[in-house]
Structures are given as structure tokens and as C-alpha cells.
Design a protein around this motif. Structure first.
Motif, mmCIF file in Angstrom:
data_model
loop_
_atom_site.group_PDB
_atom_site.id
_atom_site.type_symbol
_atom_site.label_atom_id
_atom_site.label_comp_id
_atom_site.label_asym_id
_atom_site.label_seq_id
_atom_site.Cartn_x
_atom_site.Cartn_y
_atom_site.Cartn_z
ATOM 1 N N ALA A 121 0.812 -1.203 0.000
ATOM 2 C CA ALA A 121 0.000 0.000 0.000
ATOM 3 C C ALA A 121 0.850 1.260 0.000
ATOM 4 C CB ALA A 121 -0.926 0.000 1.215
ATOM 5 N N ASP A 122 2.087 1.167 0.483
ATOM 6 C CA ASP A 122 2.937 2.346 0.566
ATOM 7 C C ASP A 122 3.698 2.607 -0.724
ATOM 8 O OD1 ASP A 122 2.161 2.702 3.165
ATOM 9 O OD2 ASP A 122 3.838 1.564 3.992
ATOM 10 N N GLY A 123 3.400 1.898 -1.771
ATOM 11 C CA GLY A 123 4.088 2.110 -3.033
ATOM 12 C C GLY A 123 5.385 1.339 -3.169
ATOM 13 N N TRP A 124 5.616 0.378 -2.295
ATOM 14 C CA TRP A 124 6.814 -0.471 -2.410
ATOM 15 C C TRP A 124 6.448 -1.682 -3.274
ATOM 16 C CZ3 TRP A 124 11.661 -0.078 0.283
ATOM 17 C CH2 TRP A 124 11.802 1.125 0.971
ATOM 18 N N VAL A 125 7.032 -1.728 -4.465
ATOM 19 C CA VAL A 125 6.725 -2.801 -5.411
ATOM 20 C C VAL A 125 7.994 -3.617 -5.616
ATOM 21 C CG1 VAL A 125 5.812 -3.373 -7.676
ATOM 22 C CG2 VAL A 125 5.078 -1.260 -6.528
ATOM 23 N N ARG A 126 7.905 -4.910 -5.368
ATOM 24 C CA ARG A 126 9.075 -5.782 -5.441
ATOM 25 C C ARG A 126 8.938 -6.788 -6.573
ATOM 26 N NH1 ARG A 126 10.749 -8.567 -0.076
ATOM 27 N NH2 ARG A 126 8.851 -9.735 -0.495
ATOM 28 N N ALA A 127 10.089 -7.155 -7.139
ATOM 29 C CA ALA A 127 10.149 -8.247 -8.114
ATOM 30 C C ALA A 127 11.398 -9.065 -7.808
ATOM 31 C CB ALA A 127 10.194 -7.705 -9.542
ATOM 32 N N GLU A 128 11.246 -10.373 -7.867
ATOM 33 C CA GLU A 128 12.359 -11.254 -7.535
ATOM 34 C C GLU A 128 13.326 -11.377 -8.715
ATOM 35 O OE1 GLU A 128 12.761 -12.372 -4.555
ATOM 36 O OE2 GLU A 128 10.825 -11.658 -3.823
ATOM 37 N N ARG A 170 3.496 -2.993 -10.781
ATOM 38 C CA ARG A 170 3.813 -4.416 -10.750
ATOM 39 C C ARG A 170 4.419 -4.877 -12.076
ATOM 40 N NH1 ARG A 170 5.393 -7.528 -7.292
ATOM 41 N NH2 ARG A 170 6.950 -7.768 -8.899
ATOM 42 N N LEU A 171 3.803 -4.446 -13.177
ATOM 43 C CA LEU A 171 4.318 -4.820 -14.490
ATOM 44 C C LEU A 171 5.678 -4.196 -14.750
ATOM 45 C CD1 LEU A 171 1.172 -4.697 -16.786
ATOM 46 C CD2 LEU A 171 2.605 -6.660 -16.309
ATOM 47 N N LEU A 172 5.849 -2.934 -14.360
ATOM 48 C CA LEU A 172 7.124 -2.260 -14.558
ATOM 49 C C LEU A 172 8.241 -2.977 -13.806
ATOM 50 C CD1 LEU A 172 8.759 0.097 -15.632
ATOM 51 C CD2 LEU A 172 7.985 1.463 -13.694
ATOM 52 N N ALA A 173 7.977 -3.362 -12.563
ATOM 53 C CA ALA A 173 8.987 -4.086 -11.781
ATOM 54 C C ALA A 173 9.308 -5.442 -12.414
ATOM 55 C CB ALA A 173 8.492 -4.267 -10.349
ATOM 56 N N ASP A 174 8.286 -6.132 -12.884
ATOM 57 C CA ASP A 174 8.514 -7.438 -13.504
ATOM 58 C C ASP A 174 9.346 -7.312 -14.780
ATOM 59 O OD1 ASP A 174 7.155 -8.735 -11.529
ATOM 60 O OD2 ASP A 174 5.275 -8.936 -12.647
ATOM 61 N N ARG A 175 9.009 -6.306 -15.612
ATOM 62 C CA ARG A 175 9.774 -6.122 -16.852
ATOM 63 C C ARG A 175 11.224 -5.746 -16.539
ATOM 64 N NH1 ARG A 175 5.274 -7.540 -18.160
ATOM 65 N NH2 ARG A 175 6.342 -9.375 -17.349
ATOM 66 N N ALA A 176 11.416 -4.921 -15.510
ATOM 67 C CA ALA A 176 12.774 -4.535 -15.138
ATOM 68 C C ALA A 176 13.564 -5.755 -14.659
ATOM 69 C CB ALA A 176 12.728 -3.469 -14.051
ATOM 70 N N ALA A 177 12.933 -6.601 -13.839
ATOM 71 C CA ALA A 177 13.610 -7.800 -13.346
ATOM 72 C C ALA A 177 13.972 -8.728 -14.513
ATOM 73 C CB ALA A 177 12.717 -8.518 -12.341
ATOM 74 N N GLU A 178 13.059 -8.892 -15.451
ATOM 75 C CA GLU A 178 13.350 -9.731 -16.620
ATOM 76 C C GLU A 178 14.545 -9.187 -17.393
ATOM 77 O OE1 GLU A 178 9.819 -9.761 -18.918
ATOM 78 O OE2 GLU A 178 8.655 -10.935 -17.467
ATOM 79 N N ALA A 179 14.604 -7.857 -17.536
ATOM 80 C CA ALA A 179 15.691 -7.245 -18.288
ATOM 81 C C ALA A 179 17.027 -7.442 -17.582
ATOM 82 C CB ALA A 179 15.415 -5.754 -18.491
ATOM 83 N N LEU A 180 17.041 -7.327 -16.265
ATOM 84 C CA LEU A 180 18.290 -7.508 -15.535
ATOM 85 C C LEU A 180 18.805 -8.939 -15.653
ATOM 86 C CD1 LEU A 180 17.687 -5.453 -12.262
ATOM 87 C CD2 LEU A 180 18.769 -4.746 -14.385
ATOM 88 N N VAL A 181 17.897 -9.893 -15.556
ATOM 89 C CA VAL A 181 18.305 -11.296 -15.692
ATOM 90 C C VAL A 181 18.798 -11.566 -17.119
ATOM 91 C CG1 VAL A 181 17.495 -13.681 -15.633
ATOM 92 C CG2 VAL A 181 16.786 -12.080 -13.846
ATOM 93 N N LEU A 182 18.092 -11.011 -18.113
ATOM 94 C CA LEU A 182 18.520 -11.190 -19.508
ATOM 95 C C LEU A 182 19.889 -10.563 -19.736
ATOM 96 C CD1 LEU A 182 17.977 -12.013 -22.426
ATOM 97 C CD2 LEU A 182 16.764 -9.838 -22.742
ATOM 98 N N HIS A 183 20.106 -9.398 -19.177
ATOM 99 C CA HIS A 183 21.405 -8.731 -19.307
ATOM 100 C C HIS A 183 22.517 -9.629 -18.770
ATOM 101 C CE1 HIS A 183 24.687 -5.907 -18.482
ATOM 102 N NE2 HIS A 183 24.126 -5.093 -19.349
ATOM 103 N N ARG A 184 22.275 -10.255 -17.632
ATOM 104 C CA ARG A 184 23.294 -11.121 -17.036
ATOM 105 C C ARG A 184 23.510 -12.370 -17.888
ATOM 106 N NH1 ARG A 184 26.420 -11.252 -13.487
ATOM 107 N NH2 ARG A 184 25.676 -9.240 -12.770
ATOM 108 N N MET A 185 22.431 -12.911 -18.428
ATOM 109 C CA MET A 185 22.576 -14.100 -19.258
ATOM 110 C C MET A 185 23.412 -13.802 -20.499
ATOM 111 S SD MET A 185 18.704 -15.669 -19.059
ATOM 112 C CE MET A 185 19.091 -16.994 -20.188
#
Length: 541
Positions: free
Chosen positions: A226-233, A257-272
């Protein structure tokens, strides 16, 4: 034989599914026209409304999947208090968001049984004092939810395209995070699973505010949305190694939620694609990923400290968030000249010494120890240096230290002093035997000359004193002169180091004196040449 019907298990909803809160729905102009009154569950008005459902059936709970706001006149519940209580309890079991009851012939006033049951369950119960067309509310809420979902999906695809483009163009990770922070309009923090900050992006002042008491804030906000903290694993091959957090996101929850998920996907892809682990060019393992992120974060912090680009006091939140103890501590600045830059950090971890280390240049590693005031800083520094120099292939390793600093604002000057000491002693490491830990007092004249190396007068002096030798055909004579002066004009030691006989060395020294026009047996002339050679080496270095 009795046949028992089985109710299918509720399917999990998409974590980014758009929703309005109960409070937001009640604030709509059309709802306000019905004079809504919250008679129970007022403390739960921030619950998300995923759908609006008009139903008069007494067993409507079995038809719900969770998150619905149920609109009813209660016509089938009038006169049956047991059914009224069970109706509320069934909606609570179905995880309904709220119940809106239109007052009228069935219930001219809020039913006390339903109110008490809703209060016990924590289910918001709202009554409408004026007739209200439920179809209008359903239409408005559904259209708002669909618009939100469309906007969130559009944002998701735009961000995915943008981040993928950056990755294929070879952009660094920080560039990706900066772009995510721009879209989010709030700080972005990447942490490991222990909440240690590995990377940040966003407006510097806002990031510092978030990091000021990061560990406590992160743990409290871990489950809060509720406080605007959005997490993605952040995970690879099924194993989590970190988290990406949007800190204080003020947009629509679904979009965040979608923005955090897309960012997490991009970081993992960058590492791969970087393939900097040992997994066949694929995704680095969690340990490798953690090391790489931690090194980047620590390098940025230590670079800012050394260069003075950011005032030290402003860097304190970043140091604390990076896991460095900073309250009531003593700081020991070190710079290590090391061929394998990752080794000092490994030795720190092996010894259990609280501190951070990161590469500043190809063979420069800055190390900052954080010790309790009652710990022996010199002994622990010497222990670290001894263990580091005991590693294989450390013949050229130099550990330079400044005196311990009790004030954090003195740390940048200490790191620069240690860097100066490391540079001053590095050129002489092959001819001198430096102590395990080299300090400013150990470099004497060499350190002073290195500080003055860019002075035009010093440069002119060095060229004038060494001109005959620098322009001569035999450059090996310069190396012989350097060794001879560094060993205190010890001819036996110089001959030994250059693998020549004493007579051969005498001939070379005579050639040097002839080219320079000096007598190296004269202390003042030898000192002048020595200073000129130190200045020359410092300028070349």
C-alpha cells in the motif's frame, strides 16, 4: 450411493491485475449520489476491488473468486437472521472486497446482524441510503478497470521494448536501472536476499532518503504494497539471488507491478547475455551474480569517496546500505596494488573483517575496513596484509595504508593518502623490500617527489639532470643507475640484482658518470641525480 460435488480450487490471479480500492469506488461521483455509509469494516477500505458483482442469491459466495465488491438489495435475506449472518461469513470466506447493500423495502435500515458479522470478519459493509442503479456503478468500475489494465499492459510492452533495445545495444546495467527509475518516477533499488543494496537508480536526493535507514525500512516494507513499495524477484535457473524494489511508486499498482517485472526480466537477460559466470555462457549462478552486483555497487561508492565527486557525508547512507558498519566505528583506508583485483575482497570475507573492497583501476584495489573503537586497527591491518601476501603469485602486491580515521568525513583524504603511498612505492617494489603495510612515513623522499611530479620546475630539473643518460643509446644504464641509488649505492647488491660481475658494474657506473658529468661518490651530486631519477620515474608512472 451419495455423490459429492467438488468445488474447483480458486485459481491464483495475476499479481499485476488492476484494481481500485473500496475507498476509491465509494468516492466515485455516481456512488456518492447514493449517500453511502460505511457501517462495518471501516479499517479495511483500502482493500482492492477487482470486479463489481450484482447478486441477490443467498449463496453467492460460492460463485466468487476473490476481490469482488458485491452489490445487493438483500431481498432474499430479509426476515432470516441466520441466513444474514451466514451470507456475510460466506463472502468473507470467498475473500470478497466489500458488500454494498441498497436500503429499501427489504432493509429500511442497516441490519444489525449483518453489521455485527461484517465487523467481526473485517469485511467492509456499506449501505446506500438512496436508490441507486447498480448497473451504472458496474459499468463505470468495469470500464475503469479495463482502462487501467490496458494502460498497464501498454506500459509493460513499451518498457520491455526499450530495455531490450538497450541490452542489445550493449548498455551497462546502470543505464537500464536509470531508465526504469525514469518510468517509475521513484528510486529503484536492487538488493541481495539479505537486503544488502547492490545498485540504485533515481534522483540522488530521493535515493539517499531511501537508503538512510535502509535495512529497517526494507524489512518493514517487505510485505507491504500500500505504501508504493513494489518488489520483483531476481532469479536464475529457479534460484533467487536478489530483488528489485520500486521505492514509493505513486502510479497505478498494476502498472508498478508490471514495470517491476519487466525490469527484473531485463536484468536477468542482461546477465545471461553477459555470460560472466562459469555456466557455459548462460546465466551466472546466484553467487556469481551477487559478487558482480556487489562489486559494481562498492566500486561506485569507493570511487566517489576517492575522487571527492560527492561529499562524504552524503555517501554515508550508501555505505550503510552496502552493509558497511558506520555507527561508532573506526575506518582504516587501504589501497592494494594487486594483479588479481578480486583477491582482497575474498581475503576480507575469509578473515571475517568488516569492510568493503573494489577495483579502482586495473591493479588498484581500494579497501575500507570498519572496526570497533576497541579493536587494534594496526594489528588487524597487518593481519590482512600478511594473509593477502601469503596468497599465490603476490610477489608484486603492495598494501598501502593511511592512519585510522574516527570521523567518516576524513575517509576520502585517507583513501587518497593510501593511493599516493601505493603509487610511490610500486615503482621501487623490485629493488626495495617494503614492509607488509606501507605508510606515508615509509616512502620518505619518493613520496614528496611523487606529489610534486607535475610541477614544471621539477620536470625541467629531471630532464636537465638526466639528459645525457636519457638521450644515450644504452637504456640499460638507466636501470643500473636506478638500482644503484635505490640500494644506497651498494655496488655488491647492485651487481647481484643485475646479474653482472663487479668489474662489469664498475664499467657501467663509469659510463653513467661520464654521460651525466657527475661524481656519484659525491653525496650531494648523487642525491641530486637520485631526486631527478625519482621525478622522472614518477612522471613516467
Amino acid at each position: 450411493m451419495t455423490t459429492t460435488s467438488r468445488v474447483p480450487a480458486r485459481q491464483p490471479r495475476e499479481p499485476w491485475e488492476p484494481a481500485l480500492s473500496v475507498r476509491q469506488v465509494l468516492d466515485l461521483e455516481r456512488v456518492q449520489a447514493g449517500q453511502p455509509e460505511v457501517v462495518a469494516g471501516a479499517h479495511r477500505l483500502d482493500r482492492p476491488v477487482r470486479w463489481v458483482h450484482v447478486a441477490e442469491a443467498a449463496d453467492v459466495g460460492v460463485m466468487l473468486t476473490g476481490g469482488e465488491m458485491v452489490l445487493t438489495t438483500g431481498v432474499l435475506l430479509a426476515g432470516d437472521e441466520d441466513r444474514q449472518g451466514e451470507y456475510i461469513r460466506s463472502l468473507d470466506r470467498a475473500e470478497a472486497a466489500a458488500v454494498v447493500l441498497g436500503l429499501g423495502r427489504a432493509f429500511p435500515a442497516p441490519p444489525d446482524v449483518m453489521r455485527r458479522a461484517a465487523e467481526r470478519c473485517g469485511l467492509p459493509l456499506v449501505v446506500l441510503h438512496r436508490p441507486f442503479p447498480f448497473a451504472e456503478l458496474t459499468e463505470e468500475v468495469q470500464s475503469r478497470l479495463l482502462r487501467r489494465k490496458f494502460a498497464a499492459v501498454s506500459l509493460s510492452e513499451a518498457v520491455r521494448t526499450e530495455l531490450t533495445g538497450l541490452i542489445t545495444a550493449g548498455a551497462p546495467v546502470q543505464r537500464l536501472l536509470d531508465e526504469v527509475a525514469r518510468h517509475a518516477g521513484c528510486p529503484v533499488v536492487v538488493t541481495n536476499l539479505a537486503h544488502r543494496v547492490l545498485a540504485t537508480a533515481g534522483e540522488r536526493a530521493a535515493v539517499d532518503d531511501v537508503l538512510r535507514d535502509w535495512e529497517r525500512i526494507a524489512r518493514q516494507a517487505g510485505a507491504a504494497s500500500a505504501d508504493g513499495w513494489v518488489r520483483a524477484e531476481l532469479s536464475c535457473r529457479g534460484e533467487r539471488w536478489g530483488r528489485l524494489v520500486l521505492c514509493g511508486y505513486r502510479g497505478e499498482r498494476a502498472a508498478g507491478r508490471l514495470l517491476a517485472d519487466r525490469a527484473a526480466e531485463a536484468l536477468v537477460l542482461h546477465r545471461m547475455l553477459a555470460g560472466d559466470g562459469t555456466h557455459g555462457g548462460g546465466c551466472a549462478g546466484p553467487r556469481d551474480a551477487w559478487d558482480s552486483w556487489e562489486e559494481q555497487s562498492t566500486r561506485s561508492l569507493l570511487t566517489d569517496l576517492v575522487t571527492g565527486a560527492v561529499p562524504a557525508r552524503q555517501l554515508l547512507p550508501r555505505a550503510r546500505a552496502a552493509g558497511l558498519p558506520v555507527n561508532r566505528r573506526v575506518f582504516v583506508p587501504l589501497v592494494v596494488r594487486e594483479r588479481e583485483p578480486a583477491r582482497p575482497a575474498r581475503v576480507l570475507r575469509r578473515l571475517g573483517l568488516p569492510g568493503i573492497a573494489a577495483r579502482l583501476a586495473d591493479d588498484h584495489v581500494a579497501v575500507l575496513l570498519s572496526l570497533a573503537p576497541d579493536q587494534d586497527a594496526r594489528a588487524l591491518t597487518a593481519h590482512f596484509a600478511t594473509r593477502l601476501r601469503a596468497e599465490p603469485d603476490t610477489s608484486h602486491t603492495v598494501v598501502a595504508a593511511a592512519d585510522a580515521r574516527a570521523d567518516w568525513t576524513d575517509v576520502p583524504a585517507g583513501l587518497r593518502e593510501a593511493q599516493h603511498v601505493a603509487d610511490a612505492v610500486a615503482d621501487a617494489a623490485t629493488t626495495l623490500d617494503p614492509p607488509p603495510v606501507v605508510r606515508l612515513r615509509d616512502i620518505h623522499l619518493r613520496g614528496l617527489v611523487r606529489l610534486l611530479r607535475d610541477d614544471p620546475h621539477v620536470q625541467s630539473f629531471a630532464e636537465r639532470e638526466l639528459d645525457g643518460l636519457l638521450s644515450g643509446p644504452d637504456q640499460d644504464l638507466l636501470s643500473v643507475l636506478r638500482t644503484y641509488l635505490a640500494t644506497g649505492r651498494n655496488k655488491s647488491r647492485t651487481a647481484q640484482l643485475h646479474h653482472v660481475s663487479r668489474p662489469a658494474l664498475y664499467r657501467r657506473l663509469e659510463a653513467i658518470q661520464g654521460l651525466l658529468g657527475v661524481d656519484l661518490d659525491d653525496f650531494e651530486q648523487a642525491a641530486s641525480v637520485h631526486i631527478a631519477l625519482l621525478a622522472h620515474d614518477a612522471q613516467q608512472g
